[in-house]
Design a protein around this motif. Sequence first.
Motif, short mmCIF file in Angstrom:
data_model
loop_
_atom_site.label_atom_id
_atom_site.label_comp_id
_atom_site.label_asym_id
_atom_site.label_seq_id
_atom_site.Cartn_x
_atom_site.Cartn_y
_atom_site.Cartn_z
N UNK A 117 0.86 -1.19 0.00
CA UNK A 117 0.00 0.00 0.00
C UNK A 117 0.89 1.24 0.00
N UNK A 118 0.29 2.38 -0.33
CA UNK A 118 1.01 3.64 -0.22
C UNK A 118 1.15 3.97 1.27
N UNK A 119 2.29 4.49 1.65
CA UNK A 119 2.54 4.73 3.07
C UNK A 119 3.40 5.97 3.24
N UNK A 120 3.36 6.53 4.45
CA UNK A 120 4.15 7.72 4.77
C UNK A 120 5.48 7.38 5.40
N UNK A 121 5.66 6.14 5.85
CA UNK A 121 6.91 5.73 6.49
C UNK A 121 7.39 4.44 5.84
N UNK A 122 8.68 4.41 5.48
CA UNK A 122 9.29 3.23 4.89
C UNK A 122 10.54 2.87 5.68
#
Length: 211
Positions: free
Chosen positions: A125-130
Amino acid sequence: MNRHISPDGYRVDGPAGQDDETGADLPAIVGRNLRRLRTRQGHSLDRLAKLSGVSRAMLGQIETGKSAPTISLLWKVATALGVPFASLLTVEKQAGTVVLRRDRSKVLASSEGRFTSRALFPFDSERQVEFYELRVAPFHREDAHAHAPGTRENLIVAKGAIEILVGQHAPVELTEGDAILFEADVPHGYRNSSHGEAVLYLVMTYVETVG
């Protein structure tokens, strides 16, 4: 392992067969995601080419799965679209607990393997933290383009010694156990200043709203 090698030496490695976490060829996944994100934002190929600095022809080849993009190119496109890097690698979201086996990892490599980046999160999924594991060969320097405005990198050195170069600032020397947090929306780099391999763990945080 499936291996997609780009002209400038970057590659994406993954396990053989179609039973890995993506379940499909990575260039095809990137192509579908690029087209979805581009059209969702109302960009034509020409407009995205101007925003990203990537040619219209190359963007077209990526969208049709005919070209394996480089790390540098993907960063340019993600920055132009204002989305996290992993948004271009996203596959169907997995529910519940997800185990990421080391021998089945997706590894991005450059400079003939002297720099590698292993994702420690699923591309679901698209996420703000990797979260990534970085490995840098002895005395190797890896430079990175500026990421999207507001992007921050939080690094800790697990092994070896490293110099972090951010914009025009003086290099910051780090050794095992040291950590650093910096704004990654300027050109930056990692330079191994030791005789052994350096291992870093990176948390990448984006300011953009994911959705």
